[in-house]
Design a protein around this motif. Structure first.
Motif, PDB file in Angstrom:
ATOM      1  N   HIS A  63      99.917  90.087  59.380  1.00  0.00           N
ATOM      2  CA  HIS A  63     100.343  89.609  60.699  1.00  0.00           C
ATOM      3  C   HIS A  63     101.424  90.529  61.269  1.00  0.00           C
ATOM      4  O   HIS A  63     101.431  90.820  62.464  1.00  0.00           O
ATOM      5  CB  HIS A  63     100.842  88.171  60.648  1.00  0.00           C
ATOM      6  N   GLY A  64     102.312  91.008  60.406  1.00  0.00           N
ATOM      7  CA  GLY A  64     103.326  91.958  60.854  1.00  0.00           C
ATOM      8  C   GLY A  64     102.703  93.241  61.386  1.00  0.00           C
ATOM      9  O   GLY A  64     103.159  93.810  62.380  1.00  0.00           O
ATOM     10  N   ARG A  66      99.688  93.437  62.720  1.00  0.00           N
ATOM     11  CA  ARG A  66      99.063  93.072  64.002  1.00  0.00           C
ATOM     12  C   ARG A  66     100.098  93.066  65.113  1.00  0.00           C
ATOM     13  O   ARG A  66      99.852  93.581  66.203  1.00  0.00           O
ATOM     14  CB  ARG A  66      98.405  91.692  63.911  1.00  0.00           C
ATOM     15  N   ARG A  67     101.257  92.485  64.829  1.00  0.00           N
ATOM     16  CA  ARG A  67     102.321  92.443  65.846  1.00  0.00           C
ATOM     17  C   ARG A  67     102.776  93.849  66.211  1.00  0.00           C
ATOM     18  O   ARG A  67     102.965  94.171  67.374  1.00  0.00           O
ATOM     19  CB  ARG A  67     103.509  91.623  65.346  1.00  0.00           C
ATOM     20  N   SER A  68     102.941  94.704  65.206  1.00  0.00           N
ATOM     21  CA  SER A  68     103.353  96.077  65.462  1.00  0.00           C
ATOM     22  C   SER A  68     102.306  96.838  66.270  1.00  0.00           C
ATOM     23  O   SER A  68     102.639  97.577  67.198  1.00  0.00           O
ATOM     24  CB  SER A  68     103.602  96.817  64.143  1.00  0.00           C
ATOM     25  N   SER A  71     102.344  95.544  69.903  1.00  0.00           N
ATOM     26  CA  SER A  71     103.527  96.038  70.613  1.00  0.00           C
ATOM     27  C   SER A  71     103.387  97.516  70.940  1.00  0.00           C
ATOM     28  O   SER A  71     103.715  97.957  72.046  1.00  0.00           O
ATOM     29  CB  SER A  71     104.784  95.795  69.784  1.00  0.00           C
ATOM     30  N   THR A  95      98.259  87.189  73.836  1.00  0.00           N
ATOM     31  CA  THR A  95      98.580  88.616  73.818  1.00  0.00           C
ATOM     32  C   THR A  95      99.880  88.887  74.555  1.00  0.00           C
ATOM     33  O   THR A  95     100.680  89.728  74.132  1.00  0.00           O
ATOM     34  CB  THR A  95      97.436  89.428  74.451  1.00  0.00           C
ATOM     35  N   THR A  97     102.524  87.327  74.621  1.00  0.00           N
ATOM     36  CA  THR A  97     103.745  87.055  73.855  1.00  0.00           C
ATOM     37  C   THR A  97     104.287  88.347  73.248  1.00  0.00           C
ATOM     38  O   THR A  97     105.481  88.484  73.053  1.00  0.00           O
ATOM     39  CB  THR A  97     103.511  86.024  72.730  1.00  0.00           C
ATOM     40  N   TYR A  98     103.414  89.308  72.957  1.00  0.00           N
ATOM     41  CA  TYR A  98     103.854  90.572  72.386  1.00  0.00           C
ATOM     42  C   TYR A  98     104.554  91.441  73.425  1.00  0.00           C
ATOM     43  O   TYR A  98     105.409  92.229  73.086  1.00  0.00           O
ATOM     44  CB  TYR A  98     102.675  91.347  71.796  1.00  0.00           C
ATOM     45  N   SER A 101     108.362  91.327  73.622  1.00  0.00           N
ATOM     46  CA  SER A 101     109.174  92.008  72.614  1.00  0.00           C
ATOM     47  C   SER A 101     109.410  93.475  72.944  1.00  0.00           C
ATOM     48  O   SER A 101     110.255  94.118  72.329  1.00  0.00           O
ATOM     49  CB  SER A 101     108.514  91.898  71.230  1.00  0.00           C
TER      50      SER A 101
END
Length: 103
Positions: A63-64, A66-68, A71, A95, A97-98, A101
């Motif tokens: 998941h980390g 995917r977030r990276s 972003s 989507t 939400t990213y 950041s």
């Protein structure tokens, strides 16, 4: 999970096809085990942990990653709709939400 088709740049598709041909693999799955079977979550998690440890990088889960990736894609100007498709989100709100950041 079902199979997914991801939008990739043509140049990357060409390189991947060349790599598969060099490996003697005609079509089918891009990600597979050494025996040719499809990868599953536990196989992927083990490989990820091993690669991160060998590289001396901190442990991070899928998941980390995917977030990276989300972003980085958004920061590079990739359209949110394309990022949504890559991440297989059900809707654009997930989507977006990213994008908060990287603002």
């Amino acid at each position: 999970r079902s199979a997914a088709t991801l939008p990739l740049p043509r140049a990357l598709c060409d390189r991947l096809l060349d790599h598969l041909a060099a490996q003697g693999i005609a079509g089918g799955l891009l990600f597979r085990t050494a025996s040719g079977r499809p990868v599953d979550r536990s196989w992927y998690a083990r490989k990820l942990r091993t690669c991160l440890a060998v590289a001396g990088l901190p442990s991070v889960g899928t998941h980390g990653l995917r977030r990276s990736a989300a972003s980085a894609l958004l920061a590079a100007g990739v359209a949110p709709q394309v990022v949504r498709d890559v991440l297989r989100h059900a809707n654009l709100a997930q989507t977006n939400t990213y994008s908060k950041s990287i603002s």
